[in-house]
Write a protein that holds these residues in place. Structure first.
Motif, PDB file in Angstrom:
ATOM      1  N   TRP A  47     -21.588  79.666  20.901  1.00 27.59           N
ATOM      2  CA  TRP A  47     -20.357  80.455  20.995  1.00 27.59           C
ATOM      3  C   TRP A  47     -20.394  81.365  22.216  1.00 27.59           C
ATOM      4  O   TRP A  47     -19.400  81.480  22.953  1.00 27.59           O
ATOM      5  N   ASN A  48     -21.536  82.011  22.446  1.00 24.23           N
ATOM      6  CA  ASN A  48     -21.654  82.886  23.613  1.00 24.23           C
ATOM      7  C   ASN A  48     -21.441  82.118  24.912  1.00 24.23           C
ATOM      8  O   ASN A  48     -20.771  82.607  25.836  1.00 24.23           O
ATOM      9  N   LYS A  49     -22.000  80.925  24.969  1.00 26.19           N
ATOM     10  CA  LYS A  49     -21.878  80.103  26.182  1.00 26.19           C
ATOM     11  C   LYS A  49     -20.449  79.667  26.418  1.00 26.19           C
ATOM     12  O   LYS A  49     -19.976  79.605  27.561  1.00 26.19           O
ATOM     13  N   GLU A  50     -19.749  79.352  25.320  1.00 28.76           N
ATOM     14  CA  GLU A  50     -18.373  78.841  25.437  1.00 28.76           C
ATOM     15  C   GLU A  50     -17.339  79.948  25.570  1.00 28.76           C
ATOM     16  O   GLU A  50     -16.169  79.670  25.860  1.00 28.76           O
ATOM     17  N   ASN A  51     -17.753  81.185  25.361  1.00 23.15           N
ATOM     18  CA  ASN A  51     -16.809  82.306  25.429  1.00 23.15           C
ATOM     19  C   ASN A  51     -17.371  83.428  26.304  1.00 23.15           C
ATOM     20  O   ASN A  51     -17.513  84.571  25.859  1.00 23.15           O
ATOM     21  N   PRO A  52     -17.679  83.106  27.565  1.00 22.06           N
ATOM     22  CA  PRO A  52     -18.326  84.109  28.432  1.00 22.06           C
ATOM     23  C   PRO A  52     -17.443  85.312  28.745  1.00 22.06           C
ATOM     24  O   PRO A  52     -17.964  86.384  29.079  1.00 22.06           O
ATOM     25  N   ASP A  53     -16.126  85.148  28.644  1.00 19.72           N
ATOM     26  CA  ASP A  53     -15.217  86.234  29.000  1.00 19.72           C
ATOM     27  C   ASP A  53     -14.773  87.057  27.793  1.00 19.72           C
ATOM     28  O   ASP A  53     -13.971  87.979  27.928  1.00 19.72           O
ATOM     29  N   SER A  54     -15.297  86.722  26.630  1.00 20.51           N
ATOM     30  CA  SER A  54     -14.915  87.459  25.429  1.00 20.51           C
ATOM     31  C   SER A  54     -15.476  88.874  25.452  1.00 20.51           C
ATOM     32  O   SER A  54     -16.528  89.130  26.052  1.00 20.51           O
ATOM     33  N   GLU A  55     -14.786  89.779  24.804  1.00 23.22           N
ATOM     34  CA  GLU A  55     -15.303  91.142  24.677  1.00 23.22           C
ATOM     35  C   GLU A  55     -16.400  91.227  23.622  1.00 23.22           C
ATOM     36  O   GLU A  55     -17.046  92.265  23.461  1.00 23.22           O
ATOM     37  N   TYR A  56     -16.600  90.112  22.906  1.00 25.74           N
ATOM     38  CA  TYR A  56     -17.594  90.072  21.836  1.00 25.74           C
ATOM     39  C   TYR A  56     -18.781  89.198  22.233  1.00 25.74           C
ATOM     40  O   TYR A  56     -18.659  88.273  23.037  1.00 25.74           O
ATOM     41  N   GLU A  57     -19.925  89.487  21.630  1.00 31.56           N
ATOM     42  CA  GLU A  57     -21.125  88.694  21.845  1.00 31.56           C
ATOM     43  C   GLU A  57     -21.833  88.500  20.506  1.00 31.56           C
ATOM     44  O   GLU A  57     -21.984  89.442  19.732  1.00 31.56           O
ATOM     45  N   CYS A  58     -22.250  87.273  20.236  1.00 30.43           N
ATOM     46  CA  CYS A  58     -22.998  86.989  19.023  1.00 30.43           C
ATOM     47  C   CYS A  58     -24.467  87.336  19.256  1.00 30.43           C
ATOM     48  O   CYS A  58     -25.065  86.910  20.242  1.00 30.43           O
ATOM     49  N   PHE A  59     -25.029  88.112  18.342  1.00 28.22           N
ATOM     50  CA  PHE A  59     -26.424  88.536  18.474  1.00 28.22           C
ATOM     51  C   PHE A  59     -27.174  88.137  17.210  1.00 28.22           C
ATOM     52  O   PHE A  59     -26.884  88.624  16.113  1.00 28.22           O
ATOM     53  N   TYR A  60     -28.141  87.242  17.368  1.00 31.03           N
ATOM     54  CA  TYR A  60     -28.904  86.672  16.259  1.00 31.03           C
ATOM     55  C   TYR A  60     -30.269  87.329  16.176  1.00 31.03           C
ATOM     56  O   TYR A  60     -30.980  87.431  17.177  1.00 31.03           O
ATOM     57  N   THR A  61     -30.659  87.776  14.992  1.00 30.08           N
ATOM     58  CA  THR A  61     -31.949  88.435  14.847  1.00 30.08           C
ATOM     59  C   THR A  61     -32.445  88.332  13.406  1.00 30.08           C
ATOM     60  O   THR A  61     -31.749  87.830  12.529  1.00 30.08           O
ATOM     61  N   GLY A  62     -33.640  88.820  13.199  1.00 32.59           N
ATOM     62  CA  GLY A  62     -34.260  88.801  11.881  1.00 32.59           C
ATOM     63  C   GLY A  62     -35.742  89.064  12.031  1.00 32.59           C
ATOM     64  O   GLY A  62     -36.283  89.060  13.147  1.00 32.59           O
ATOM     65  N   PRO A  63     -36.448  89.312  10.935  1.00 31.61           N
ATOM     66  CA  PRO A  63     -37.897  89.527  11.021  1.00 31.61           C
ATOM     67  C   PRO A  63     -38.606  88.234  11.404  1.00 31.61           C
ATOM     68  O   PRO A  63     -38.071  87.138  11.210  1.00 31.61           O
TER      69      PRO A  63
END
Length: 243
Positions: A47-63
């Motif tokens: 999603w981040n790659k396909e929406n570089p101009d978006s005001e949003y960014e997907c951030f994936y994390t976890g232990p």
């Protein structure tokens, strides 16, 4: 004039930095070591790659480890404390612990649970849940087992973390379907089914532990009729080790 020029450059630089800052859509999974969640990570990056101009960014994390329940709760707390976090999706490893974390943080942003939900009494803490109907999944497992073994027998349930609501719901759905009774925490002959000693087995989402547990249970109970496996941990371990 030089001072004004430098001030102007500084203002422009600050404005550019603010423009580049993106609102974070945070996904916190049970553990980065669980291959099940890797598809979510790939989707996030896609999603981040396909929406570089978006005001949003997907951030994936976890232990790092799925068994680190406290670590997941700490990450959730940290993410909720960041000003750029505008929404969060959580797969609770320990439903009660994550619920308490949300109560303490009292977030004003949207909260979603995915794959695993909060306990029913805590469901108001999130906006929505995205994932399997886990009780129904367990009921389907029970139907398949019952069809194969209509007269009942000895069974062992393989589960994950004791506090994982999705796994507990699956196990309950299986027990309810096998016995025709609601809410049994253990099978002691109801519907012809008995859970053998040492079961349910809680693997803490450790694949190798799941494999070893199944091997040990089979050795101790050669007349075992079925395993009720509520997740993929033995598959993440070494299925070839099982007879």
């Amino acid at each position: 004039m030089r001072k004004l020029l430098l001030l102007g450059v500084a203002v422009l630089a600050l404005s550019a930095g603010q423009a580049l800052a993106k609102k974070q859509l945070v996904i916190v999974v049970k553990g980065l070591d669980n291959p099940f969640f890797e598809a979510i990570n790939q989707g996030c990056q896609k999603w981040n790659k396909e929406n570089p101009d978006s005001e949003y960014e997907c951030f994936y994390t976890g232990p790092a480890s799925t068994s680190d329940e406290a670590g997941e709760a700490q990450i959730v707390q940290d993410m909720l404390g960041k000003a750029d976090t505008v929404a969060i999706a959580i797969s609770p490893s320990n439903a009660k612990l994550i619920a308490q974390t949300l109560k303490t943080a009292n977030p004003t942003i949207p909260v979603m649970t995915l794959d695993a939900d909060l306990a029913t009494e805590d469901s108001a803490l999130r906006k929505t849940y995205l994932g399997t109907d886990n009780y129904l999944m367990g009921a389907r497992i029970g139907e398949y087992i019952k069809k194969a073994m209509p007269n009942g027998g000895k069974i062992c349930t393989i589960e994950g973390n004791p506090g994982a609501d999705n796994i507990l719901r699956r196990a309950q759905g299986m027990r309810d379907t096998l016995t025709g009774q609601k809410g049994l925490a253990e099978l002691k002959g109801e519907g012809g089914w008995t859970e053998v000693a040492g079961c349910p087995v809680f693997t803490n989402d450790d694949g190798a532990k799941g494999v070893q547990a199944m091997t040990d249970i089979l050795a101790a109970n050669p007349d075992l009729s079925a395993f009720g496996i509520m997740g993929g941990w033995p598959l993440f371990g070494a299925p070839a080790a099982l007879p």
